[in-house]
Design an enzyme around this catalytic site. Structure first.
Site, mmCIF file in Angstrom:
data_model
loop_
_atom_site.group_PDB
_atom_site.id
_atom_site.type_symbol
_atom_site.label_atom_id
_atom_site.label_comp_id
_atom_site.label_asym_id
_atom_site.label_seq_id
_atom_site.Cartn_x
_atom_site.Cartn_y
_atom_site.Cartn_z
ATOM 1 N N ASP A 58 78.815 28.041 15.037
ATOM 2 C CA ASP A 58 78.069 28.014 13.892
ATOM 3 C C ASP A 58 77.853 29.299 13.136
ATOM 4 O O ASP A 58 77.779 29.514 11.932
ATOM 5 C CB ASP A 58 76.727 27.565 14.056
ATOM 6 C CG ASP A 58 76.369 26.324 14.551
ATOM 7 O OD1 ASP A 58 77.111 25.402 13.857
ATOM 8 O OD2 ASP A 58 75.526 25.933 15.349
ATOM 9 N N ASP A 435 103.807 49.796 -10.341
ATOM 10 C CA ASP A 435 105.398 49.700 -10.525
ATOM 11 C C ASP A 435 105.450 49.028 -11.943
ATOM 12 O O ASP A 435 104.531 48.564 -12.552
ATOM 13 C CB ASP A 435 105.990 48.634 -9.763
ATOM 14 C CG ASP A 435 107.417 48.483 -10.183
ATOM 15 O OD1 ASP A 435 108.202 49.312 -10.383
ATOM 16 O OD2 ASP A 435 107.667 47.054 -10.513
ATOM 17 N N ASP A 631 105.733 44.511 -7.148
ATOM 18 C CA ASP A 631 106.363 43.004 -6.916
ATOM 19 C C ASP A 631 107.864 43.161 -6.302
ATOM 20 O O ASP A 631 107.950 41.927 -5.757
ATOM 21 C CB ASP A 631 106.280 42.234 -8.076
ATOM 22 C CG ASP A 631 107.511 42.924 -9.246
ATOM 23 O OD1 ASP A 631 107.569 44.151 -8.972
ATOM 24 O OD2 ASP A 631 108.057 42.020 -9.711
#
Length: 735
Positions: A58, A435, A631
């Site tokens: 819980d 970038d 990326d």
């Protein structure tokens, strides 16, 4: 698409030695039928790893209880309970599955294999103990009004009924190594209250405790809801097309290269490459983007997306258990493992805090009567109240409740943050380094200008250039061909295509040589002063220029530029508004970098190799906490060096796995929201700790002064738990 090491396959596992290679997975038929069949997968530890799902947890404190119970099992090397996904991971030197199952069951929880369905329970059965206790409490109070002896007996009966499951759980937990659980404190307080005749208060203590437990359960379910919804995105079966025949198969039977069919309104069971010419997909469940995305043939579509308007066919490109959904779930599990420093501190503090409080309560109960002749019943009563006030539940849940809510709120907006530690660091960020290509820009060059001489027009020049570039894989060549296709131009016939290394491309048209070249590679007599000025102006604007020359005569030039993302300016402005400065780190030439940086209103550093980016990040990070957004593979070292690395969801696997957070929908505007949410979470934690300790401090003093008693003591705990939980849930509603 998000990626990480292969996900575990929730299948029956045969226990056999596995190579210690991170990220691999293997499963076979189970060698026993009388035990649960968890997964087995290799991990960096020397033993083997097993996994179960836990029923009955819980709150975060329950996860700690399960961990402590399993740690008592011999030969266990490592234990992890991932509260968000309700998973138990155990590493051991030999087969300890039966022992682990017995230990967890003895602690009051149930284990099941991940392939087994969750037990079905009705809300009535879950709340029956609480409902029964409320009814008995009301009857006892009614009897007390008319007949005190009967009322007193009724309160005793109510207390015993409420005490039975709590005391039984306390005994279980003590046997499993959890000596100072809340159940133990409640049992001692209730029994002590019965002995000194405070029967009504003993019953009320247990009633308030059960109400607090239900509130915690509700909060935990709310926090898990987004994860459960994500797990439900994948359909149970897929329609595979083989030899022209359609067949329904289980997801585990899908393999890369299989062709599947998804009806309009259906969800993709795996990551796929679109074979249908075009189709629209609702990817909102994964990315948070509410507008359907139109995909063209050969584009990738993530699992869990819904085909909006048509029947589509796709080629499967993900292994079983390694789809976009699986990778996101793994990131969430990793987040559970990476707890914030403040959360680890609270855990350690609570381990010594509870025994100290119990010792203080014992001293308060016996010292005044023994040494100063005070009333035993009065000081035992105060000692019991102190015992309840000292319960660490509200304090223990104050941090994980806020962090879980913060991570869930971020995930709902398409921002995955890998754990409380990353969330805490994110809230301290003062600078962000970007970038350029693929992060601030679209990573897809576009034709931005065409200038020509008087012998032909713009479309004619573009058609000649596209004819020469047909078949080339170079991004600039593809941009020229794509622009010609957009304008629906008819291309002339060319032949003898030849790539000229470092110069451009050459082709033959009507027995004449057509050359596409960088201006600096042309012969000296091709460009006059006027064309030199025009080209210099275009390059100063950050554009890449290609000269089109036929038989040594310049026909014109085509300028291309990697255009900014539509939300890049908004993102930089939003960051500035919350006090975060931006800088661009790029390997591009200074002129192109300057043009982009000027348009965005940020500083920049250009012509950087991967090592130079790391040096720049280290330098900036030394001044103030810095986040690095990228990326590509070349961004991964810089992201690792920063205070926190943030990967674009469309980035490379290396960048995504190195990063501490990821934007699954590629919306840069969410960066400011992420940082704002991280700061709000940190403030929420401070508020929760203040509430938890503040209430305890107030009631500690009032109890010793005889102003408050057991009822308010348990309210100090259950009330504080409810307050910190409700406060944490506010993060889920944050816009």
């Amino acid at each position: 698409m998000l990626n990480s090491p292969k996900s575990p396959q929730f299948a029956k596992a045969k226990l056999s030695p596995l190579p210690a290679k991170a990220g691999s997975c293997r499963s076979n038929d189970c060698c026993r039928d009388d035990v649960l069949t968890p997964e087995t997968e290799s991990i960096p530890d020397t033993g083997e790893r097993y996994s179960w799902l836990i029923d009955g947890m819980d709150c975060a404190a329950c996860a700690r209880k399960v961990e402590n119970a399993v740690k008592q099992v011999a030969d266990v090397q490592r234990v992890q309970v991932l509260f968000t996904t309700q998973k138990l991971l155990v590493t051991a030197s030999n087969d300890i599955r039966l022992d682990v199952e017995k230990a967890v069951k003895a602690a009051g929880y149930n284990l099941r294999s991940s392939t087994a369905p969750a037990p079905k329970t009705s809300s009535l059965s879950e709340n029956l103990p609480l409902i029964l206790l409320i009814i008995m409490m009301a009857l006892s109070w009614g009897l007390e009004q008319f007949n005190h002896p009967f009322g007193n007996l009724a309160f005793i009966a109510t207390t015993l009924v409420g005490l039975w499951p709590i005391a039984r759980q306390a005994v279980r937990l003590m046997r499993s190594g959890n000596w100072f659980a809340i159940e133990t404190l409640m049992s001692v307080a209730a029994i002590g209250a019965l002995f000194i005749g405070a029967t009504a208060e003993a019953a009320m203590v247990l009633l308030l405790f059960l109400i607090g437990e239900r509130l915690e359960s509700y909060a935990a379910n709310r926090a898990r809801r987004s994860v459960s919804a994500l797990m439900a995105l994948k359909p149970e079966v897929a329609t595979r097309i083989r030899n022209g025949e359609r067949e329904s198969i289980a997801l585990s039977d899908l393999r890369p290269g299989d062709v599947i069919e998804v009806a309009a309104g259906g969800r993709l069971p795996a990551d796929g490459r679109l074979l249908t010419p075009f189709a629209s997909f609702d990817e909102s469940a994964l990315t948070g983007e509410s507008i359907p995305v139109e995909r063209q043939q050969d584009e990738k579509v993530p699992a869990g997306s819904t085909s909006v308007d048509r029947l589509v066919q796709l080629e499967v490109i993900s292994e079983p258990g390694d789809s976009a959904i699986d990778r996101i779930l793994r990131l969430i599990e990793e987040a559970d493992e990476r707890r914030a420093p403040i959360e680890r501190f609270i855990d350690r503090f609570s381990q010594i805090y509870t025994p100290i409080i119990m010792a203080i309560a014992l001293l308060a109960a016996v010292v005044p009567p023994l040494l100063f002749g005070q009333s035993w019943s009065e000081w035992i009563y105060k000692g019991l109240a102190l015992l309840l006030i000292g319960c660490p539940c509200a304090l223990v849940i104050s941090t994980p409740a806020a962090i879980t809510s913060g991570l869930a709120a971020a995930a709902r907006r398409g921002a995955l943050i890998k754990g409380g530690a990353a969330l805490e660091r994110l809230g301290k960020i003062q600078h962000i380094a970007f970038d350029k290509t693929g992060t601030l820009t679209a990573g897809k060059p576009q034709v931005t200008a065409i200038e020509f001489n008087n012998e032909l027009n713009e479309n004619a020049l573009l058609a000649l250039a596209a004819a020469a570039e047909i078949g080339s894989s170079h991004p600039l060549a593809q941009a020229i061909v794509r622009e010609a296709q957009t304008r629906e131009l008819t291309l002339p016939t060319t032949s003898a295509h030849r790539a000229l290394a470092g110069i451009g491309v050459e082709a033959t048209i009507n027995d004449e040589t057509l050359l596409l070249s960088a201006p600096g590679k042309l012969a000296d007599n091709v460009l006059d002063a006027t064309w030199q000025q025009r080209i210099t102006k275009l390059e100063a604007e950050g554009q890449t220029v290609i000269a089109v020359v036929l038989q040594g005569q310049l026909l014109g030039v085509i300028a291309l530029r990697d255009t900014l993302r539509s939300d890049a300016k908004m993102a930089v402005v939003a960051l500035k508004n919350i006090g975060v400065q931006s800088v661009m780190l790029t390997g591009d030439n200074p002129r192109a970098a300057a043009a982009i940086a000027q348009e965005l209103g940020m500083d920049y550093r250009a012509s950087l190799l991967p090592g130079d980016k790391v040096n720049a990040v280290n330098e900036l990070n030394a001044g103030a906490p810095l986040a690095m957004v990228g990326d590509g593979i070349n961004d991964a070292p810089a992201m690792k060096a920063a205070t926190i690395g943030i990967a674009m969801g469309s980035g490379t696997d290396v960048a995504l796995e190195t990063a501490d957070a990821a934007l699954t929908h590629n919306r840069l505007t969410e960066l400011a929201s992420m940082i704002g949410l991280a700061r709000a979470t940190h403030n929420n934690i401070r508020q929760n700790i203040t509430i938890a300790l503040g209430l305890k401090g107030i009631f500690l003093i009032t109890t010793l002064l005889g102003i408050t008693g057991l009822w308010l003591a348990v309210l100090a705990d259950s009330g504080a738990t409810a307050l910190v939980t409700a406060n944490a849930l506010r993060l889920l509603k944050r816009e």
